[in-house]
Design a protein around this motif. Structure first.
Motif, PDB file in Angstrom:
ATOM      1  N   ASP A 873       0.831  -1.208   0.000  1.00  0.00           N
ATOM      2  CA  ASP A 873       0.000   0.000   0.000  1.00  0.00           C
ATOM      3  C   ASP A 873       0.865   1.257   0.000  1.00  0.00           C
ATOM      4  O   ASP A 873       0.584   2.232  -0.718  1.00  0.00           O
ATOM      5  CB  ASP A 873      -0.927  -0.002   1.213  1.00  0.00           C
ATOM      6  CG  ASP A 873      -2.007  -1.072   1.113  1.00  0.00           C
ATOM      7  OD1 ASP A 873      -2.282  -1.507  -0.030  1.00  0.00           O
ATOM      8  OD2 ASP A 873      -2.533  -1.479   2.151  1.00  0.00           O
ATOM      9  N   PHE A 874       1.929   1.240   0.805  1.00  0.00           N
ATOM     10  CA  PHE A 874       2.792   2.414   0.887  1.00  0.00           C
ATOM     11  C   PHE A 874       3.538   2.627  -0.441  1.00  0.00           C
ATOM     12  O   PHE A 874       3.674   3.760  -0.917  1.00  0.00           O
ATOM     13  CB  PHE A 874       3.783   2.246   2.039  1.00  0.00           C
ATOM     14  CG  PHE A 874       4.660   3.455   2.262  1.00  0.00           C
ATOM     15  CD1 PHE A 874       4.104   4.716   2.487  1.00  0.00           C
ATOM     16  CD2 PHE A 874       6.036   3.333   2.220  1.00  0.00           C
ATOM     17  CE1 PHE A 874       4.917   5.823   2.683  1.00  0.00           C
ATOM     18  CE2 PHE A 874       6.855   4.440   2.411  1.00  0.00           C
ATOM     19  CZ  PHE A 874       6.285   5.695   2.645  1.00  0.00           C
ATOM     20  N   LEU A 875       4.014   1.532  -1.048  1.00  0.00           N
ATOM     21  CA  LEU A 875       4.716   1.648  -2.314  1.00  0.00           C
ATOM     22  C   LEU A 875       3.765   2.135  -3.410  1.00  0.00           C
ATOM     23  O   LEU A 875       4.110   3.015  -4.207  1.00  0.00           O
ATOM     24  CB  LEU A 875       5.334   0.300  -2.718  1.00  0.00           C
ATOM     25  CG  LEU A 875       6.080   0.274  -4.062  1.00  0.00           C
ATOM     26  CD1 LEU A 875       7.202   1.299  -4.088  1.00  0.00           C
ATOM     27  CD2 LEU A 875       6.633  -1.132  -4.336  1.00  0.00           C
ATOM     28  N   ARG A 876       2.551   1.594  -3.426  1.00  0.00           N
ATOM     29  CA  ARG A 876       1.577   2.007  -4.444  1.00  0.00           C
ATOM     30  C   ARG A 876       1.256   3.502  -4.295  1.00  0.00           C
ATOM     31  O   ARG A 876       1.192   4.243  -5.284  1.00  0.00           O
ATOM     32  CB  ARG A 876       0.315   1.152  -4.323  1.00  0.00           C
ATOM     33  CG  ARG A 876      -0.655   1.285  -5.498  1.00  0.00           C
ATOM     34  CD  ARG A 876      -1.894   0.433  -5.268  1.00  0.00           C
ATOM     35  NE  ARG A 876      -1.583  -0.985  -5.178  1.00  0.00           N
ATOM     36  CZ  ARG A 876      -1.477  -1.784  -6.225  1.00  0.00           C
ATOM     37  NH1 ARG A 876      -1.658  -1.290  -7.435  1.00  0.00           N
ATOM     38  NH2 ARG A 876      -1.211  -3.067  -6.066  1.00  0.00           N
ATOM     39  N   MET A 877       1.087   3.941  -3.042  1.00  0.00           N
ATOM     40  CA  MET A 877       0.792   5.357  -2.798  1.00  0.00           C
ATOM     41  C   MET A 877       1.963   6.236  -3.220  1.00  0.00           C
ATOM     42  O   MET A 877       1.777   7.309  -3.815  1.00  0.00           O
ATOM     43  CB  MET A 877       0.497   5.561  -1.298  1.00  0.00           C
ATOM     44  CG  MET A 877       0.175   7.007  -0.925  1.00  0.00           C
ATOM     45  SD  MET A 877      -0.094   7.179   0.849  1.00  0.00           S
ATOM     46  CE  MET A 877       1.578   6.890   1.426  1.00  0.00           C
ATOM     47  N   THR A 878       3.191   5.777  -2.948  1.00  0.00           N
ATOM     48  CA  THR A 878       4.379   6.549  -3.321  1.00  0.00           C
ATOM     49  C   THR A 878       4.485   6.695  -4.831  1.00  0.00           C
ATOM     50  O   THR A 878       4.753   7.787  -5.353  1.00  0.00           O
ATOM     51  CB  THR A 878       5.643   5.863  -2.769  1.00  0.00           C
ATOM     52  OG1 THR A 878       5.543   5.767  -1.346  1.00  0.00           O
ATOM     53  CG2 THR A 878       6.892   6.646  -3.140  1.00  0.00           C
ATOM     54  N   VAL A 879       4.262   5.590  -5.562  1.00  0.00           N
ATOM     55  CA  VAL A 879       4.393   5.633  -7.020  1.00  0.00           C
ATOM     56  C   VAL A 879       3.322   6.523  -7.636  1.00  0.00           C
ATOM     57  O   VAL A 879       3.620   7.396  -8.468  1.00  0.00           O
ATOM     58  CB  VAL A 879       4.323   4.213  -7.616  1.00  0.00           C
ATOM     59  CG1 VAL A 879       4.320   4.281  -9.149  1.00  0.00           C
ATOM     60  CG2 VAL A 879       5.491   3.360  -7.141  1.00  0.00           C
ATOM     61  N   THR A 880       2.047   6.338  -7.243  1.00  0.00           N
ATOM     62  CA  THR A 880       0.974   7.129  -7.854  1.00  0.00           C
ATOM     63  C   THR A 880       1.151   8.615  -7.547  1.00  0.00           C
ATOM     64  O   THR A 880       0.952   9.467  -8.419  1.00  0.00           O
ATOM     65  CB  THR A 880      -0.395   6.649  -7.356  1.00  0.00           C
ATOM     66  OG1 THR A 880      -0.424   6.686  -5.912  1.00  0.00           O
ATOM     67  CG2 THR A 880      -0.683   5.243  -7.819  1.00  0.00           C
ATOM     68  N   GLY A 881       1.526   8.915  -6.287  1.00  0.00           N
ATOM     69  CA  GLY A 881       1.719  10.316  -5.922  1.00  0.00           C
ATOM     70  C   GLY A 881       2.836  10.958  -6.729  1.00  0.00           C
ATOM     71  O   GLY A 881       2.719  12.103  -7.186  1.00  0.00           O
ATOM     72  N   LYS A 882       3.916  10.225  -6.905  1.00  0.00           N
ATOM     73  CA  LYS A 882       5.065  10.786  -7.625  1.00  0.00           C
ATOM     74  C   LYS A 882       4.747  10.934  -9.114  1.00  0.00           C
ATOM     75  O   LYS A 882       5.083  11.946  -9.741  1.00  0.00           O
ATOM     76  CB  LYS A 882       6.284   9.891  -7.418  1.00  0.00           C
ATOM     77  CG  LYS A 882       7.587  10.529  -7.893  1.00  0.00           C
ATOM     78  CD  LYS A 882       8.770   9.749  -7.401  1.00  0.00           C
ATOM     79  CE  LYS A 882      10.076  10.460  -7.726  1.00  0.00           C
ATOM     80  NZ  LYS A 882      10.184  11.785  -7.093  1.00  0.00           N
ATOM     81  N   TYR A 883       4.053   9.946  -9.689  1.00  0.00           N
ATOM     82  CA  TYR A 883       3.762   9.991 -11.121  1.00  0.00           C
ATOM     83  C   TYR A 883       2.758  11.097 -11.448  1.00  0.00           C
ATOM     84  O   TYR A 883       2.859  11.764 -12.481  1.00  0.00           O
ATOM     85  CB  TYR A 883       3.231   8.635 -11.593  1.00  0.00           C
ATOM     86  CG  TYR A 883       3.259   8.466 -13.096  1.00  0.00           C
ATOM     87  CD1 TYR A 883       4.456   8.244 -13.769  1.00  0.00           C
ATOM     88  CD2 TYR A 883       2.090   8.530 -13.849  1.00  0.00           C
ATOM     89  CE1 TYR A 883       4.491   8.092 -15.151  1.00  0.00           C
ATOM     90  CE2 TYR A 883       2.116   8.390 -15.226  1.00  0.00           C
ATOM     91  CZ  TYR A 883       3.322   8.165 -15.873  1.00  0.00           C
ATOM     92  OH  TYR A 883       3.353   8.030 -17.246  1.00  0.00           O
TER      93      TYR A 883
END
Length: 938
Positions: A873-883
């Motif tokens: 969940d944390f990795l998914r949130m990090t990727v979507t936020g950054k992209y």
């Protein structure tokens, strides 16, 4: 004299990343052993005009380094282990020599499982001494040398690739195959090539190159022939080859190659359209075949093939000339439409050399027992003890043989008219009626395998038997038989061949190749001038036939006005229809008394020829039948069958072994490929389009199986969309899917762009494009950023020649390969609108949509899943936020996801080293690492 720099972790020692802040040209860098390995994530460059030496301070190569190295200057590596599998791909994962000099001494180089060829030399020099280079990636070579020179001594590598390069190898070992191409040169001495346990590549393939092997040994594997040469020169001295596969050849010499053999021991030799010569005593055992106008000469040949296997088979106007032949067994030769000459022999019993003779053959030599066979009936006719035997054929028989050839209706009518006119003129002369002597010289035009040589032989026999020609001599030559690189030698060669044909037929195959030049000299023109003069001087004493492809022959004639005026007759040989090819194949098997299902034969040959890209007509049928009979013979031998009926029966198992015709397996493979497509993130529009294409192809196949005839569908297509949306990945899947559907003959994808196709001079672009098309034939040609082919509006831009060449191929070979044009949507629309001819030949356009940030995150998750542990969940949130925060011009979709993943793993590996993480937690990516990644610029 440079200074010494020590890389390590102690006092006065520097870290690896500090090398180039301390080192200058001429310095000696010593690496001390540390806990772990020396690495530099960004890799390192050795600048041009710099000379550096890197050595390991400890003994036995125990000092490990893992960093990509690019060499522009000169670098010496000594007493180290370079392991490119220890770090991520961002280090470069190889030593890349970009025009510099690389010296490897007492070194171990280990490749990664991602990047092939851990040592790549491009336009430079490499010296390898007491070193081993191991490639971990599949389908690669340990050392890849391009347009460079090098030496290798007392070293070991699992594969070498030479592209336009020169390499000498001494006292070394090579495992895993070699390739030589583009005028490469290899000289090897006291070296072992062992392919026994290789996967792929597993042999030496030499194309358009030169190879010299002195006192070398080769061990083959059970799948492929260990040495295969195409249009190349081989010199084998003190050479040994062992462990050749069953029914295989140790050495293949193909397509106008030449080989010189001395003091060697070869298990299996195959010569096709080539020459080989034994200049000093050598042994050749196992399968030995001369094929398609090949020649073999030997001063002293030893053969230990055990009967009933043939000592040598000669086929298709080949010739063997042996001065001294020696064997411990009673040798048996098979000679079909060829010549065999043995001056002296040493065999166990007098008269124990036997030659089975078929067709138009000649056997010369003392104490050779010839057994003559009627090629049309397959039955033995007579047994004779003569030095020479030849079948007698009447004019009526020859004319009947011409009429009985399958197809060729127009050629037969033209040939009959031609023969009738010459016969009438002959009779007029006998009665004293004045006759204007007509020239017999002719052009035979058509594709390979359409019967040009067969018809020429028959016409020659008929004219000879009617007294129009003085004899039935038939001499077939090609460029390689006439042209020499020495001044005057070409004329000598050509005159020698013409004199041998005097009074009969002189047949010049692929005559248009005499137009090609070698540098500033045109020796082909010298041969042609000699032929022209002979035609003029002896116009009534010889029939000269120029044969070749239709277009090339017209160009050839138009470029030579003197030739055009001397050759009044033209015969057009059309391609055979599939029905005619089936008829040829059925007759061939029936003549050999085989029993088989004719309907199954019709189905399988039709399907195989449709998928074939070679277009070789009757030659295809011959090869098809040989493969079928090989499968049948293999089954009979393995199952221990001994009855006559078993030897002559072809059953369904033989067909299945030949083609793997298991519909369940095929459907399973197709389903797996479609599942792989559907597992791709996003691309719903793409998946829907591909599914429609598959269903259309399946429907076409059902129509075909029910005898419903339709024009073959064309599947050329455009992939339009932004970068990183999976266009290349989907193209690879399409190549596999359409191969599983039996539409493509292979699942190969050839990927090119403007730089690969557009040349720098007239004719260069056409050559590059045709080369790419040839490589992709039977599979998929993927042209990335295709719109760049017409980006320049200038008529002088050679990109337009690429498009014109593609248009021709898309039309003429529309059912033999698929071309996919890829690029940005708007640019591809302009590309197609600019050329109606191109647009009309591409029926499908598939749009690749941008990935959403959620889809990009899913790609990252999937690439890590199963190998690494992390907070999803944390990795998914990090990727979507950054992209989501990226500017539109930086959103590269899947490419961004791949780069994000690689840099995340780089941070993880650095974290493992710096934080002393326990081994059990190496695969756990902490939130701290993910957070740090989220703060980085990508």
């Amino acid at each position: 004299m440079g200074k010494e720099i020590v890389v390590g972790s102690g006092p006065g020692e520097i870290k690896m990343e500090e090398i180039f802040t301390h080192a200058a040209s001429g310095d000696h860098v010593k690496f001390k052993r540390i806990n772990g390995f020396h690495t530099l994530p960004a890799g390192m460059n050795v600048p041009k005009d710099s000379t550096l030496t890197f050595t390991g301070a400890a003994d036995d190569r125990i000092v490990k380094v893992s960093a990509g190295i690019t060499v522009y200057g000169e670098l010496t590596l000594d007493n180290l282990t370079l392991d490119f599998g220890l770090t991520g791909s961002d280090t470069g994962e190889r030593i890349y020599v970009a025009g510099g000099v690389l010296n490897l001494k007492n070194l171990t180089v280990l490749g990664s499982d991602r990047t092939i060829s851990p040592v790549l030399v491009d336009g430079g020099v490499i010296n390898i001494d007491d070193t081993e280079v191991l490639n971990r990636a599949e389908n690669g070579y340990g050392v890849d040398i391009q347009k460079s020179t090098g030496k290798m001594t007392t070293s070991y590598t699992n594969g070498i690739s030479l592209d336009g390069s020169v390499l000498s190898v001494t006292d070394s070992s090579v495992l895993g195959g070699m390739q030589l191409k583009e005028s490469a040169e290899l000289t090897a001495s006291h070296t072992k090539f062992n392919f026994t346990d290789s996967v792929n590549p597993r042999n030496i393939i030499c194309t358009d190159s030169r190879m010299k092997l002195f006192n070398c040994e080769v061990k083959g594997d059970k799948i492929d022939n260990p040495i295969r040469a195409f249009n190349s020169n081989l010199e084998l001295n003190g050479f040994k080859i062992r462990q050749v596969r069953d029914n295989g050849f140790g050495v293949e010499i193909n397509d106008h190659s030449e080989a010189v053999i001395s003091n060697s021991d070869i298990n299996g030799l195959y010569i096709k359209s080539s020459r080989a010569e034994v200049i000093d005593k050598s042994t050749i055992s196992g399968f030995f075949e001369l094929f398609e106008s090949s020649t073999f000469k030997a001063r002293h040949l030893v053969n230990q093939t055990i009967p009933p296997n043939y000592t040598m088979m000669l086929t298709g106007d080949s010739a063997a000339d042996i001065e001294y032949f020696e064997s411990s067994y009673n040798p048996m030769f098979k000679v079909t439409d060829s010549n065999l000459k043995i001056d002296e022999q040493n065999v166990p019993d007098e008269n124990s050399v036997t030659a089975e003779v078929y067709g138009d053959s000649k056997v010369t030599g003392e104490n050779i027992k010839c057994i003559e066979y009627d090629q049309n009936q397959g039955d033995r006719v007579t047994e004779v003890k003569e030095t020479y035997s030849d079948s007698v054929e009447t004019a009526e028989d020859a004319m009947a043989s011409l009429d009985q050839l399958v197809g060729l209706d127009e050629v037969k009518r033209a040939a009959r008219k031609f023969i009738n006119v010459t016969n009438v003129n002959k009779k007029k002369e006998e009665q004293g009626i004045p006759v204007k002597k007509a020239s017999l010289h002719s052009m035979f035009l058509g594709n390979p395998g359409t019967g040009k040589t067969t018809v020429a032989r028959l016409i020659g026999k008929i004219l000879s038997q009617n007294g129009v020609l003085k004899n039935d001599h038939f001499v077939e030559v090609s460029r390689q038989d006439l042209v020499s690189g020495y001044i005057g030698k070409t004329t000598e060669n050509t005159l020698e061949k013409l004199k041998a044909a005097h009074g009969g037929v002189f047949f010049v195959d692929e005559a248009y190749t005499l137009n090609s030049t070698e540098g500033t000299a045109n020796y082909g023109q010298e041969a042609l001038d000699t032929i022209l003069k002979y035609m003029e001087d002896y116009r009534d004493d010889i029939m000269i036939i120029f044969a070749g492809y239709t277009k090339e022959m017209f160009d050839f004639m138009n470029m030579n006005p003197g030739l055009k005026s001397r050759v009044p007759h033209s015969f057009d040989f059309e391609d055979y229809t599939v029905e005619q090819l089936v008829e040829i194949g059925v007759k061939d098997l029936e003549l050999q008394h085989y029993q088989f299902d004719h309907d199954r034969y019709h189905k399988e040959l039709s399907k195989a020829y449709r998928r074939s890209t070679e277009g070789s007509n009757a030659r295809f049928v011959r090869n098809f039948n040989e493969k079928l009979v090989m499968e049948q013979s293999n089954r009979v031998e393995e199952t221990g069958l001994t009855e006559k009926e078993d030897f002559l029966t072809i059953n369904d198992e033989d067909w299945d072994n030949m083609f793997g015709n298991d519909d369940n397996d095929t459907q399973k493979a197709l389903n797996e490929l479609l599942e792989e497509l559907n597992r791709l993130v996003g691309l719903e529009n793409v998946k829907a389009h591909v599914t429609q294409l598959v269903k259309e192809a399946q429907a076409n196949k059902l129509f075909e199986e029910r005898g419903m005839s339709f024009e073959q569908s064309t599947y050329h297509m455009v992939f339009a969309g932004p970068p990183g949306t999976g266009k290349t990945t989907v193209a690879r899947l399409i190549s596999k899917i359409f191969c599983a559907l039996d539409i493509l003959s292979k699942d190969t994808l050839i990927e090119v762009d403007r730089g690969d196709l557009v040349g720098s001079y007239i004719g260069h672009s056409e050559k590059n494009t045709n080369n790419a098309i040839d490589r992709a034939m039977g599979g998929v040609l993927f042209i990335d950023e295709a719109y760049q082919l017409t980006v320049n509006d200038s008529d002088r831009d050679f990109g337009h020649q690429v498009v014109d060449t593609l248009i021709t191929a898309l039309e003429n070979h529309r059912d033999q390969f698929i071309t996919i044009f890829a690029g940005y949507t708007n640019d591809m629309e302009r590309f197609l609108e600019a050329n109606d001819g191109l647009k009309s030949r591409i029926p499908y356009k598939i749009e690749f949509d941008e990935y959403s940030s959620e889809e990009v995150a899913e790609i990252v998750i999937r690439s890590l899943d199963g190998k690494w542990r992390f907070n999803e969940d944390f990795l998914r949130m990090t990727v979507t936020g950054k992209y989501d925060t990226l500017p539109d011009n930086e959103k590269s979709n899947g490419r961004w996801a791949r780069n994000f993943t690689q840099k995340l793993l780089m941070l993880q590996k650095n974290y493992i080293v710096s934080e002393d993480v326990p081994p059990d937690d190496f695969d756990f990516i902490t939130d701290k690492v993910i957070y740090e990644m989220g703060q980085m610029n990508i």
